[in-house]
Design a protein around this motif. Sequence first.
Motif, PDB file in Angstrom:
ATOM      1  N   SER A  49      15.277 -33.874  44.508  1.00 20.03           N
ATOM      2  CA  SER A  49      15.537 -33.100  43.289  1.00 20.03           C
ATOM      3  C   SER A  49      17.029 -32.864  43.104  1.00 20.03           C
ATOM      4  N   GLN A  52      18.507 -35.893  41.552  1.00 25.39           N
ATOM      5  CA  GLN A  52      18.184 -35.992  40.132  1.00 25.39           C
ATOM      6  C   GLN A  52      19.056 -35.064  39.286  1.00 25.39           C
ATOM      7  N   GLY A  94      16.972 -40.012  44.314  1.00 29.53           N
ATOM      8  CA  GLY A  94      16.859 -39.138  43.147  1.00 29.53           C
ATOM      9  C   GLY A  94      17.883 -39.488  42.089  1.00 29.53           C
ATOM     10  N   ASP A  97      16.934 -42.904  40.441  1.00 29.29           N
ATOM     11  CA  ASP A  97      15.805 -42.798  39.512  1.00 29.29           C
ATOM     12  C   ASP A  97      16.221 -42.134  38.202  1.00 29.29           C
ATOM     13  N   LYS A  98      17.079 -41.119  38.292  1.00 29.15           N
ATOM     14  CA  LYS A  98      17.531 -40.456  37.063  1.00 29.15           C
ATOM     15  C   LYS A  98      18.431 -41.396  36.246  1.00 29.15           C
ATOM     16  N   ALA A 177      17.110 -31.156  35.479  1.00 29.00           N
ATOM     17  CA  ALA A 177      17.048 -32.615  35.575  1.00 29.00           C
ATOM     18  C   ALA A 177      16.732 -33.282  34.241  1.00 29.00           C
TER      19      ALA A 177
END
Length: 333
Positions: A49, A52, A94, A97-98, A177
Amino acid sequence: MRELPEVRDPRVLVGTSTSDDAAVFAWDDTWALVQTVDFFTPVVDDAYSFGQVAAANALSDLYAMGAEPLFALNIVGFPAKKLPLELLGSILRGGADKAREAGIDIVGGHSIDDPEPKYGLVCTGRVRRDAVWTNAAARPGDALVLTKPLASGIFSTALKCQLAGPERETELVQLMATLNRAAADAAHTVQPHACTDVTGFGLFGHLHSMLRSSGVQAEIDADRVPFVAEVLEWAAAGCVPGGTRANFAYCTPHVTWDALPEPERLVLCDAQTSGGLLVALPAALAPRLVEELQRRQTPAHHIVGRVVAAGPADIGRITVRGRLGAGAIEWRR
């Protein structure tokens, strides 16, 4: 910063002089490169997290300039001898992926051994030279629109104070996020005069910078400012981060608070992580922007005030009307 040499290269369209969100460099007669760097220490416990949120926060600067992201680089500090490298892997995953959600790849980076974890991105984008958004072109009569509720600084501190349970951390992560991509796409439909993202200096810190750079002042309707419902309660209980108090001290000489109680003032100065966009645009176009934001389901879509002409002594001043309260929203996703 005053000790640094003045930027003189004519290809630099946006440099350091207006404290804007990113640098803009003319590439040719049509296009400009936009570049920014942002990184920080963990704001949440979960490593994935954190990655992200840090990536969304860094990318936000490109969206605030009206730019299309192209690629990014990692910037990492990590205590490799004290923490398992699997944690670093989760942070990087993270972030990757973001970035993919933003439509780009992270194509490299640099890391150092650091006693405290730090992570962020160097982000590069492009924008047409005639379509750059800056924080320095707000005009009298413009409406001011905010696209995320105020929450993250005081919210994070409430989690540390155990005033908010772990389920609320999930909600906070979702808010931080959330990319500002949808908000920027909505703003492109109206072509704003000015834009900035609301991050560490809080709503009023970033607004003051926009007003000062634009040579104007503003009136804020406090009852229209969106914020997560419990934030005001937590501020009244003293769960306020040091950055927010520093913002409050900095902003106060430039703000006419009237009878606004201190907890409400602190919320308006709350240091945000990956906050929303603050958009200045002609008042006649503001309802259309709100409609576009609603259609794209951005976390907030509130007209919070207006830009006003200013004499030399009032440039950068913020006048608050009313009280916080009506803008409180429940953030659940």
